[in-house]
Design a protein around this motif. Sequence first.
Motif, mmCIF file in Angstrom:
data_model
loop_
_atom_site.group_PDB
_atom_site.id
_atom_site.type_symbol
_atom_site.label_atom_id
_atom_site.label_comp_id
_atom_site.label_asym_id
_atom_site.label_seq_id
_atom_site.Cartn_x
_atom_site.Cartn_y
_atom_site.Cartn_z
ATOM 1 N N UNK A 169 0.751 -1.185 -0.039
ATOM 2 C CA UNK A 169 -0.015 0.086 0.173
ATOM 3 C C UNK A 169 0.787 1.256 -0.048
ATOM 4 N N UNK A 170 2.067 1.038 0.064
ATOM 5 C CA UNK A 170 2.950 2.373 0.214
ATOM 6 C C UNK A 170 4.026 2.331 -0.960
ATOM 7 N N UNK A 171 4.368 1.343 -1.470
ATOM 8 C CA UNK A 171 5.151 1.448 -2.903
ATOM 9 C C UNK A 171 4.471 0.739 -3.974
ATOM 10 N N UNK A 205 -4.753 7.671 -10.043
ATOM 11 C CA UNK A 205 -4.917 7.545 -8.378
ATOM 12 C C UNK A 205 -3.635 7.098 -8.032
ATOM 13 N N UNK A 206 -3.440 7.379 -6.815
ATOM 14 C CA UNK A 206 -2.349 6.811 -5.726
ATOM 15 C C UNK A 206 -2.863 6.475 -4.592
ATOM 16 N N UNK A 207 -2.594 5.286 -4.043
ATOM 17 C CA UNK A 207 -1.821 4.164 -4.638
ATOM 18 C C UNK A 207 -2.389 3.129 -5.606
ATOM 19 N N UNK A 208 -2.040 1.974 -5.901
ATOM 20 C CA UNK A 208 -2.477 0.869 -6.563
ATOM 21 C C UNK A 208 -2.845 1.538 -7.851
#
Lengths: 281, 535
Positions: free
Chosen positions: B63-65, B163-166
């Motif tokens: 979820x963070x990178x 979008x961020x993340x994913x």
Amino acid sequence: MTEGSKIDVTSEDLGPPGCEVLVIGCGNLLRGDDGVGPVLVRHLWDRGMPDGARLVDGGTAGMDVGFQMRGARRVVIVDACLTPGSPKAAPGTIYRLPGEELSDLPPLQGLHTHSFRWDHAIPFARWALGAECPTDITVFLIEAAAVDLGADLSEPVAAAMEEVIGLIERDFLAPLRPAVPDSVSVEISPEGYLRMDADLAAGRFPSDAVAAVARGDELWIFPLRGPSSGGLLLKQRNPAGDRAVLVREVLGDEFPIGSRPAFWDDEHRVLRIPLGSRADG
Amino acid sequence: MTSLDLHVSPLGRVEGDLDVRVTIDDGVVSSAWTEAAMFRGFEIILRGKDPQAGLIVTPRICGICGGSHLYKSAYALDTAWRTTMPANATLVRNIAQGCETLQSIPRYYYALFAIDFTNKNYANSPMYDEAVRRYAPYVGTSYQKGVVLSQKPVEVYAIFGGQWPHSSFMVPGGVMGAPTLSDVTRSIAILENWKDNWLESDLLGGSIDRWLENKTWSDVLAWMDESESHYNSDIGFLIRYSLDVGLDKYGKGVGNYISTGTYFDPSLYRNPTIEGRNKALIGRGGVFADGQWYEFDQANVREDVSHSFYQGSRPLHPFEGETIPIDPEKAKAQGKYSWAKSPRYEVGDLGAIPLETGPLARRMAAAAPDAAPHQDADPLFLDIYNTIGPSVMVRQLARLHEAPKYYKWVRGWLDQLNLKESFYSKPTEYAEGRGFGSTEAARGSLSDWIVIEDSKIKNYQVVTPTAWNIGPRDSADVLGPMETAFVGSPIVDPEDPVELGHVARSFDSCLVCTVHAYDGKTGRELSKFVINGMV
């Protein structure tokens, strides 16, 4: 915990735009029923969102779920859960937590950027956004059956997702959609395009995907849930948002041209356009 | 409904948990074992799927990178399908990767690392009150600002990536979407605002260009004394406090480093290949071992499973990699203790050795000789390595040093976009091929190897920075980098071993980490605490 109100992060117009309704789906798409939140967001997207609604695929980045809430008037969060207890809750059980219940969430005490859930995101948002944190927050939780790596949604959870979509539509999205009277008028162009105004399109055909069928002397236009299974596309034809769809092949050799009355048949969920005798145009 | 139990079980969403066991003898850590407690089956999910499935699946690993996962999975396909990459696409990918890392630097530093400065063990430090004022969770002045503003760079990612993340907006042959002029100007405004209101005002207490002039450790010390604002900046405080409480004294690690590099010169990677990768890199890759630099070559990567809960008799290259889990209870009888594999790298005569990855490894690669004009050439951390040696402090300093550097790069790439040119060129989807894609996530090298056969994924292996750093012992019983970094740490208070937290956090692994400290002689558990977790 204090409010981060001293930090002015919105002094310029650089943040994400506010909205009337924000729907956030949380969870990991790779883990079976845990993905129900992001999957639901995709279904909502296919169905077509009214102006004023925004969708967020929150995935597993909870801190950002908190930031996304900025400027939203009403927030809906959808997530999977595995409620402890015995006997276990039936998979697909839906919990609806209205905002008042959420004011008692335990205070925020620690952070982990890699493991952050909605119940952290709400107090985090209260901290990070201060006065700009929305107060109208509703959480839907769907009891998971299995969270195996790579699995699809289980049947009970997929069914519960449809139910939650219905609840979100009824309670949050429908009020944003334009009210359309049952009797309207549409226009048929000489090239065989059916034209409708923006409100009719947004109110009755939000996904912009339709099926057109000739029934006796009538043209029937069915809204579809999205374009993924085919159908005809409503194309935007001007900045006002009016739409047009080519229905020439359904109209036959002769068809009336110009403005036509039409009516919404709620029983069949279809817009019916009487064409009269085929030659009267 | 009013009685609903809010203790909804935390679904192990990402990579799961890490148990760290250390033994302490006479106040010093004598050995360590890092045990990844959750099976990661992403490679198994991908087998037999459409070649592009990695673009969807791997960004969900974290979820963070997620942006870094996307970046390297896209390049793995680009090399396998021999795509042509428009300059704009390379630039947008660089911008996106850079923004994700810029987000991660303050978020990690304030929310995870610096909060340990307020540990009561440091109450005797003359700077303790100031540490609490700045870094106490939620209420610290620096904490508040750094965490809240960490959102800004990924707002720029979302402008380009939807979008961020994913996000899954990078595709073989380019990126989806064509930004408008207003997207670009808005991105510039957000980043400049972030620079003015955090990077220069708080982190550096001065200009980014002045900081980047520092070439040696003594330059850094002189920089600190140059002005009150430098001295009082967050980076200035890190150095002063670390020297006071001894964070420059332990956590050294293996002292050997790997960086696969990231960010490409758009004119030099128009046709991405595995062989052409190193020369096109802006942020150089490289291996630094035993005082020597070696060019990074993916062919030298091995994964050892001697102490991992997998079948396998010898270290395998990821193209041949296997992921065959075995019952941990049975595996423990064979001396296995982790779900993580042990990545190793064949370095000439040194054999297959463990290497640390992360910001310090990148800085060592950036100090190698013979940089091309487009490449990062930065001697600062080689000098620091030679002068004071690696430590918990130096690892943090490397992380923070990258904020001004990458800010400048991202800002420059935004200026180079040519909105009249294309962002995508449609590739030929070859039915067979092998690809390698890699990047530097904020916490280190992140790589994918893909084997495509009959238009399906035959094999897919992801090697994460966490695996490089927290992998267990190998077949020669050599400790992994994080295990090694624990050894020798002085433990002042065995009931509250904050030193272990510093070491563990300095690697920023993607796992919720529980540390168990044992007395080396009696085996008695001295303490147990969770770091990175919701306390």
